[in-house]
Design a protein around this motif. Structure first.
Motif, PDB file in Angstrom:
ATOM      1  N   SER A  16       0.794  -1.287  -0.147  1.00 46.68           N
ATOM      2  CA  SER A  16      -0.011   0.073  -0.066  1.00 46.68           C
ATOM      3  C   SER A  16       0.814   1.096   0.036  1.00 46.68           C
ATOM      4  O   SER A  16       0.435   2.231  -0.529  1.00 46.68           O
ATOM      5  N   SER A  17       2.177   1.210   0.723  1.00 46.04           N
ATOM      6  CA  SER A  17       2.889   2.390   0.738  1.00 46.04           C
ATOM      7  C   SER A  17       3.373   2.900  -0.684  1.00 46.04           C
ATOM      8  O   SER A  17       3.838   3.878  -1.241  1.00 46.04           O
ATOM      9  N   ASP A  18       3.285   1.737  -1.687  1.00 43.73           N
ATOM     10  CA  ASP A  18       3.654   1.846  -3.043  1.00 43.73           C
ATOM     11  C   ASP A  18       2.686   3.015  -3.717  1.00 43.73           C
ATOM     12  O   ASP A  18       3.088   3.477  -4.727  1.00 43.73           O
ATOM     13  N   ASN A  19       1.601   2.967  -3.211  1.00 43.68           N
ATOM     14  CA  ASN A  19       0.567   3.930  -3.871  1.00 43.68           C
ATOM     15  C   ASN A  19       0.315   5.091  -3.071  1.00 43.68           C
ATOM     16  O   ASN A  19      -0.791   5.672  -2.934  1.00 43.68           O
ATOM     17  N   GLY A  20       1.005   5.640  -1.889  1.00 45.71           N
ATOM     18  CA  GLY A  20       0.860   6.502  -1.238  1.00 45.71           C
ATOM     19  C   GLY A  20       1.245   7.943  -2.082  1.00 45.71           C
ATOM     20  O   GLY A  20       1.714   7.929  -3.134  1.00 45.71           O
ATOM     21  N   PHE A  21       0.684   9.028  -1.364  1.00 44.60           N
ATOM     22  CA  PHE A  21       0.694  10.217  -2.048  1.00 44.60           C
ATOM     23  C   PHE A  21       2.059  10.833  -2.603  1.00 44.60           C
ATOM     24  O   PHE A  21       2.341  10.895  -3.617  1.00 44.60           O
ATOM     25  N   GLN A 128      -2.170   7.387  14.206  1.00 48.23           N
ATOM     26  CA  GLN A 128      -1.932   6.191  13.301  1.00 48.23           C
ATOM     27  C   GLN A 128      -3.379   5.989  12.501  1.00 48.23           C
ATOM     28  O   GLN A 128      -4.333   5.865  13.119  1.00 48.23           O
ATOM     29  N   GLN A 129      -3.066   6.009  11.248  1.00 44.39           N
ATOM     30  CA  GLN A 129      -4.045   6.052  10.299  1.00 44.39           C
ATOM     31  C   GLN A 129      -4.351   4.476  10.029  1.00 44.39           C
ATOM     32  O   GLN A 129      -3.553   3.569   9.822  1.00 44.39           O
ATOM     33  N   ALA A 130      -5.622   4.075   9.617  1.00 49.49           N
ATOM     34  CA  ALA A 130      -5.946   2.761   9.202  1.00 49.49           C
ATOM     35  C   ALA A 130      -5.336   2.668   7.836  1.00 49.49           C
ATOM     36  O   ALA A 130      -4.863   3.568   7.046  1.00 49.49           O
ATOM     37  N   PRO A 132      -4.537   1.738   3.903  1.00 57.25           N
ATOM     38  CA  PRO A 132      -5.641   1.853   2.789  1.00 57.25           C
ATOM     39  C   PRO A 132      -6.377   0.501   2.554  1.00 57.25           C
ATOM     40  O   PRO A 132      -5.876  -0.600   2.173  1.00 57.25           O
ATOM     41  N   GLY A 133      -7.485   0.487   2.268  1.00 56.98           N
ATOM     42  CA  GLY A 133      -8.517  -0.441   2.025  1.00 56.98           C
ATOM     43  C   GLY A 133      -9.320  -0.973   3.200  1.00 56.98           C
ATOM     44  O   GLY A 133     -10.161  -1.855   3.011  1.00 56.98           O
ATOM     45  N   PHE A 134      -8.747  -0.696   4.447  1.00 53.16           N
ATOM     46  CA  PHE A 134      -9.430  -1.189   5.676  1.00 53.16           C
ATOM     47  C   PHE A 134     -10.962  -0.835   5.832  1.00 53.16           C
ATOM     48  O   PHE A 134     -11.728  -1.529   5.891  1.00 53.16           O
ATOM     49  N   TYR A 135     -11.280   0.662   5.560  1.00 54.12           N
ATOM     50  CA  TYR A 135     -12.770   0.952   5.467  1.00 54.12           C
ATOM     51  C   TYR A 135     -13.641   0.210   4.449  1.00 54.12           C
ATOM     52  O   TYR A 135     -14.655   0.063   4.695  1.00 54.12           O
ATOM     53  N   ARG A 136     -12.915   0.086   3.237  1.00 54.59           N
ATOM     54  CA  ARG A 136     -13.969  -0.689   2.147  1.00 54.59           C
ATOM     55  C   ARG A 136     -13.860  -2.128   2.552  1.00 54.59           C
ATOM     56  O   ARG A 136     -14.875  -2.641   2.306  1.00 54.59           O
ATOM     57  N   ARG A 137     -13.010  -2.770   3.307  1.00 55.99           N
ATOM     58  CA  ARG A 137     -13.319  -3.937   4.007  1.00 55.99           C
ATOM     59  C   ARG A 137     -14.266  -4.178   4.790  1.00 55.99           C
ATOM     60  O   ARG A 137     -15.061  -5.397   4.873  1.00 55.99           O
ATOM     61  N   THR A 138     -14.255  -3.334   5.694  1.00 56.69           N
ATOM     62  CA  THR A 138     -15.306  -3.478   6.854  1.00 56.69           C
ATOM     63  C   THR A 138     -16.464  -2.743   6.714  1.00 56.69           C
ATOM     64  O   THR A 138     -17.414  -2.993   7.466  1.00 56.69           O
ATOM     65  N   GLY A 139     -16.697  -2.149   5.601  1.00 58.00           N
ATOM     66  CA  GLY A 139     -17.915  -1.635   5.218  1.00 58.00           C
ATOM     67  C   GLY A 139     -18.195  -0.124   5.829  1.00 58.00           C
ATOM     68  O   GLY A 139     -19.175   0.625   5.502  1.00 58.00           O
ATOM     69  N   ARG A 140     -17.358   0.325   6.565  1.00 53.74           N
ATOM     70  CA  ARG A 140     -17.168   1.743   7.253  1.00 53.74           C
ATOM     71  C   ARG A 140     -16.626   2.655   6.007  1.00 53.74           C
ATOM     72  O   ARG A 140     -15.879   2.324   5.580  1.00 53.74           O
ATOM     73  N   ARG A 141     -17.107   3.958   6.428  1.00 56.70           N
ATOM     74  CA  ARG A 141     -16.427   5.042   5.682  1.00 56.70           C
ATOM     75  C   ARG A 141     -16.266   6.023   6.376  1.00 56.70           C
ATOM     76  O   ARG A 141     -16.763   6.437   7.012  1.00 56.70           O
TER      77      ARG A 141
END
Length: 141
Positions: A16-21, A128-130, A132-141
């Motif tokens: 995921s760090s390969d796609n960071g800002f 500390q941030q979640a 990338p993809g964490f909220y997509r997997r859990t359904g939370r936004r």
């Protein structure tokens, strides 16, 4: 992937760090730089091939005036025409590289405009941030 994050289409083994800002900005800047380098090289090639084509055409004229065998003069003219086609094709490649350069710079600018504030807020929060993809997997936004 061992961290169970969603796969990134077309990227094998990327973290995921390969796609960071910063990483994405760096990659698009590198793409723009490579396109600029290619464009400069194509300008040089075009000029070089154009000069060689003109010299070959001049040589063919001199051979014709000297009554050199017509088949050899024709071969020189063919070489001149081929060099001219290379010069023209390098001009087309220059245009393509220019387009890639402009598109990469435009993407980088749009990306920076869209996400710079988010990036700075996340990094400035000290929390500390979640991943990338964490909220997509859990359904939370």
């Amino acid at each position: 992937m061992s961290d169970n994050l969603p796969a990134i289409p077309g990227v094998s083994g990327a973290s995921s760090s390969d796609n960071g800002f910063i990483a994405l900005s760096a990659r698009t800047a590198a793409l723009a730089s490579a396109a600029l380098f290619l464009k400069e090289g194509m300008h040089l090639l075009r000029a070089h091939m154009g000069r060689n084509a003109a010299k070959a055409a001049r040589l063919a004229e001199m051979c014709d005036a000297a009554e050199v065998e017509p088949q050899f003069t024709a071969m020189i003219l063919d070489a001149s025409a081929s060099l001219t086609r290379v010069a023209e094709a390098s001009g087309e490649m220059t245009n393509a590289a220019d387009s890639v350069d402009n598109d990469a710079r435009g993407f980088n600018s749009a990306h920076d405009t869209e996400y710079r504030g988010v990036y700075e807020a996340v990094n400035g929060s000290g929390v500390q941030q979640a991943k990338p993809g964490f909220y997509r997997r859990t359904g939370r936004r």
